[in-house]
Design an enzyme around this catalytic site. Structure first.
Site, PDB file in Angstrom:
ATOM      1  N   CYS A   1      -5.816 -13.353 -27.084  1.00 43.30           N
ATOM      2  CA  CYS A   1      -6.031 -13.483 -25.644  1.00 43.30           C
ATOM      3  C   CYS A   1      -5.403 -12.289 -24.935  1.00 43.30           C
ATOM      4  O   CYS A   1      -4.274 -11.897 -25.249  1.00 43.30           O
ATOM      5  CB  CYS A   1      -5.418 -14.787 -25.139  1.00 43.30           C
ATOM      6  SG  CYS A   1      -5.633 -15.027 -23.356  1.00 43.30           S
TER       7      CYS A   1
ATOM      8  N   CYS B   1     -11.471 -32.581 -25.652  1.00 38.17           N
ATOM      9  CA  CYS B   1     -11.154 -31.355 -24.924  1.00 38.17           C
ATOM     10  C   CYS B   1     -11.302 -30.152 -25.847  1.00 38.17           C
ATOM     11  O   CYS B   1     -10.882 -30.191 -27.001  1.00 38.17           O
ATOM     12  CB  CYS B   1      -9.728 -31.423 -24.383  1.00 38.17           C
ATOM     13  SG  CYS B   1      -9.413 -32.883 -23.358  1.00 38.17           S
TER      14      CYS B   1
ATOM     15  N   CYS C   1      -8.191 -30.998 -14.273  1.00 39.05           N
ATOM     16  CA  CYS C   1      -7.035 -31.267 -15.131  1.00 39.05           C
ATOM     17  C   CYS C   1      -6.101 -30.078 -14.944  1.00 39.05           C
ATOM     18  O   CYS C   1      -6.426 -28.959 -15.347  1.00 39.05           O
ATOM     19  CB  CYS C   1      -7.477 -31.405 -16.587  1.00 39.05           C
ATOM     20  SG  CYS C   1      -6.116 -31.601 -17.758  1.00 39.05           S
TER      21      CYS C   1
ATOM     22  N   CYS D   1       0.995 -14.405 -21.100  1.00 39.36           N
ATOM     23  CA  CYS D   1       1.796 -15.610 -20.870  1.00 39.36           C
ATOM     24  C   CYS D   1       2.929 -15.674 -21.902  1.00 39.36           C
ATOM     25  O   CYS D   1       2.665 -15.713 -23.111  1.00 39.36           O
ATOM     26  CB  CYS D   1       0.926 -16.849 -20.973  1.00 39.36           C
ATOM     27  SG  CYS D   1      -0.582 -16.783 -19.958  1.00 39.36           S
TER      28      CYS D   1
ATOM     29  N   CYS E   1     -14.030 -32.152 -21.729  1.00 42.44           N
ATOM     30  CA  CYS E   1     -13.087 -31.329 -20.991  1.00 42.44           C
ATOM     31  C   CYS E   1     -13.022 -29.966 -21.667  1.00 42.44           C
ATOM     32  O   CYS E   1     -13.112 -29.884 -22.897  1.00 42.44           O
ATOM     33  CB  CYS E   1     -11.699 -31.983 -20.973  1.00 42.44           C
ATOM     34  SG  CYS E   1     -10.426 -31.020 -20.109  1.00 42.44           S
TER      35      CYS E   1
ATOM     36  N   ARG F   1      -0.262 -36.788 -18.001  1.00 42.26           N
ATOM     37  CA  ARG F   1      -0.389 -36.666 -19.455  1.00 42.26           C
ATOM     38  C   ARG F   1       0.889 -36.123 -20.088  1.00 42.26           C
ATOM     39  O   ARG F   1       1.399 -35.077 -19.710  1.00 42.26           O
ATOM     40  CB  ARG F   1      -1.566 -35.753 -19.817  1.00 42.26           C
ATOM     41  CG  ARG F   1      -1.727 -35.553 -21.329  1.00 42.26           C
ATOM     42  CD  ARG F   1      -2.961 -34.749 -21.653  1.00 42.26           C
ATOM     43  NE  ARG F   1      -4.155 -35.453 -21.247  1.00 42.26           N
ATOM     44  CZ  ARG F   1      -5.257 -34.868 -20.783  1.00 42.26           C
ATOM     45  NH1 ARG F   1      -5.288 -33.563 -20.641  1.00 42.26           N
ATOM     46  NH2 ARG F   1      -6.302 -35.582 -20.451  1.00 42.26           N
TER      47      ARG F   1
ATOM     48  N   CYS G   1       2.976 -18.288 -24.884  1.00 39.16           N
ATOM     49  CA  CYS G   1       1.755 -18.572 -25.647  1.00 39.16           C
ATOM     50  C   CYS G   1       1.631 -17.769 -26.941  1.00 39.16           C
ATOM     51  O   CYS G   1       1.604 -16.535 -26.916  1.00 39.16           O
ATOM     52  CB  CYS G   1       0.536 -18.309 -24.769  1.00 39.16           C
ATOM     53  SG  CYS G   1      -1.006 -18.822 -25.553  1.00 39.16           S
TER      54      CYS G   1
END
Length: 353
Positions: free
Chosen positions: A51, A95, A186, A55, A126, A258, A58
Site C-alpha cells: 500500500c 467484509c 462503517c 500509516c 462490506c 465493534r 499498518c
C-alpha cells in the site's frame, strides 16, 4: 440522538467512576439492542501488501519492512468460496479489504463482481478499498454493497503523527461520498497508538458528529507489528479501552460498536467487559486482514459462557434476499410452463419440410 457533543462533555463521560459509566452505557445499549445479541462479521483480505500510504500502524504499508509479501487481487471464485464458508460458520456480514490508496478502474470491475456474487449468497456485504469518489461509490452501491468501511483512525489533532500521505479531510470526503451513494457507513478508529486521552475523546466526537451516525463503529486496539514505527509504543490500559467502548455506546446509541482488531491480545474477562460496555459486533474467524484473530471455537465457547448469541441479519436484508429468490423461482417456473405449453412453436424441428 445527538450530533453536537462538546469535547468537555465527552471527557466528562470518560472521567465518570467506572461502575457509573458502565451502568449508563448498559442503559443506552438496552434501549436500542438485544443486550445478549452480537453481530458477527468475517473479514477477508482480497489484496494484500504494497500500500502506498504510510500509516504507522499498518503492516501492509509499502514504507515499512514487516515481512509481509505483496499479493495480487484474489480471484472472484476464491472470494465466493470464502464467503460461503463464512456463512456456514455463522457470519451474517462478509467484509472484503484491499490495500489500496483508492481502487483503479481495472480492479473496480472485478470488485463489483465480487460484491454482486457475495450479495447473492444472502450475506450483507462490506468493503474497504481506500478513498472512493462519488462515481465509484455509486457503482459500488449499484452492485449491492451494503456497508463501506473507512476509519478516521484517531483525532484530527493527532492524525499527522500517524499518517502523512492522506489528509483527515480526505477521509471525511470519502464518508460523504458513501452516504450520498446510499450505502451504510462503517467507521471507527484505533486506540493505543500513543495518543493522549483527549485524542480518544476527540476521535469519538468526530464520529458522533457524522449525520447520521455510522451504522458500525469498529474500536480497534493497536496490534503492534514488528517493522512498523509503532511496534514499541506503550500498551494502552485495558480499562481505558473499555471506557472508550462505553463512551462510544453512549454517544452513538443505535450504532453497532465493534470489538475489532486486538481481540487476540485480550483475555476473556476483558472481552466480557467490552460486551458489558456496549460492544455488540465482532469479526469472527482465524484472521483479520494480516493479523491474527481469536479462533472460531474460542469465540463460540466465550459466547456460550456469557449467554450471547449471534444477531440475525437485518430483517430488510433478509427480505430482499428472499424476494430475489422468489422472483428467480417464479421466473424459472414461468419459463418451464411456457416451454410445456408452446413446445411446438418454441423449437425448430429439422425433420419437418
Amino acid at each position: 440522538m445527538r450530533h453536537d457533543w462538546r469535547l468537555d462533555e465527552i471527557e466528562a463521560l470518560f472521567a465518570l467512576p467506572f461502575n457509573d459509566l458502565m451502568f449508563r452505557a448498559q442503559e443506552v445499549h438496552r434501549e436500542h439492542f438485544d443486550a445478549n445479541a452480537v453481530q458477527v462479521s468475517t473479514l477477508l483480505s482480497i489484496k494484500t501488501g504494497a500500500c502506498p500510504e504510510d500509516c504507522k500502524y499498518c503492516p501492509q504499508s509499502g514504507h515499512y519492512n514487516t515481512g509481509l509479501g505483496k499479493e495480487k487481487l484474489l480471484e472472484i471464485e476464491k472470494v465466493v468460496e470464502e464467503a460461503k464458508a463464512a456463512r456456514e460458520a455463522g457470519a451474517s456480514r462478509f467484509c472484503m479489504g484491499a490495500a489500496w490508496r483508492s481502487p483503479r478502474e481495472r480492479d473496480l470491475a472485478v470488485v463489483l463482481e465480487m460484491v454482486s456474487r457475495v450479495k447473492a449468497l444472502g450475506l450483507e456485504t462490506c468493503m474497504t478499498l481506500g478513498m472512493v469518489d462519488t462515481d465509484q461509490a455509486r457503482r459500488l452501491s449499484d452492485a449491492g454493497l451494503d456497508y463501506y468501511n473507512h476509519n478516521l483512525d484517531t483525532s484530527p489533532e493527532y492524525y499527522g503523527e500517524i499518517i502523512t500521505t492522506r489528509r483527515y479531510a480526505d477521509r471525511l470526503n470519502t464518508l460523504a461520498n458513501v452516504r450520498q451513494a446510499g450505502m451504510k457507513v462503517c467507521s471507527g478508529g484505533i486506540l493505543g497508538m500513543g495518543e493522549a486521552p483527549r485524542d480518544r475523546a476527540a476521535l469519538l466526537q468526530q464520529l458522533a458528529r457524522l449525520e447520521p451516525h455510522p451504522e458500525s463503529v469498529p474500536i480497534n486496539m493497536l496490534v503492534k507489528v514488528p517493522g512498523t514505527p509503532l511496534e514499541n509504543v506503550e500498551d494502552l490500559d485495558p480499562i481505558e479501552f473499555i471506557r472508550a467502548i462505553a463512551v462510544a455506546r453512549i454517544l452513538m446509541p443505535a450504532s453497532h460498536v465493534r470489538l475489532s482488531a486486538g481481540r487476540e491480545q485480550m483475555d476473556d474477562a476483558t472481552q466480557a467487559l467490552a460486551f458489558l460496555a456496549g460492544a455488540n459486533s465482532i469479526f469472527y474467524g482465524d484472521s483479520l486482514l494480516t493479523t491474527s484473530n481469536p479462533q472460531v471455537e474460542r469465540d463460540r465457547a466465550l459466547f456460550a459462557r456469557l449467554g450471547l448469541h449471534p444477531e440475525p441479519m437485518e430483517k430488510n436484508a433478509q427480505e430482499t434476499c428472499a424476494d430475489d429468490q422468489r422472483q428467480q423461482d417464479a421466473l424459472a417456473a414461468d419459463i418451464a410452463r411456457q416451454v410445456t405449453e408452446h413446445a411446438s412453436t418454441l423449437f425448430y424441428d429439422a425433420t419437418r419440410v
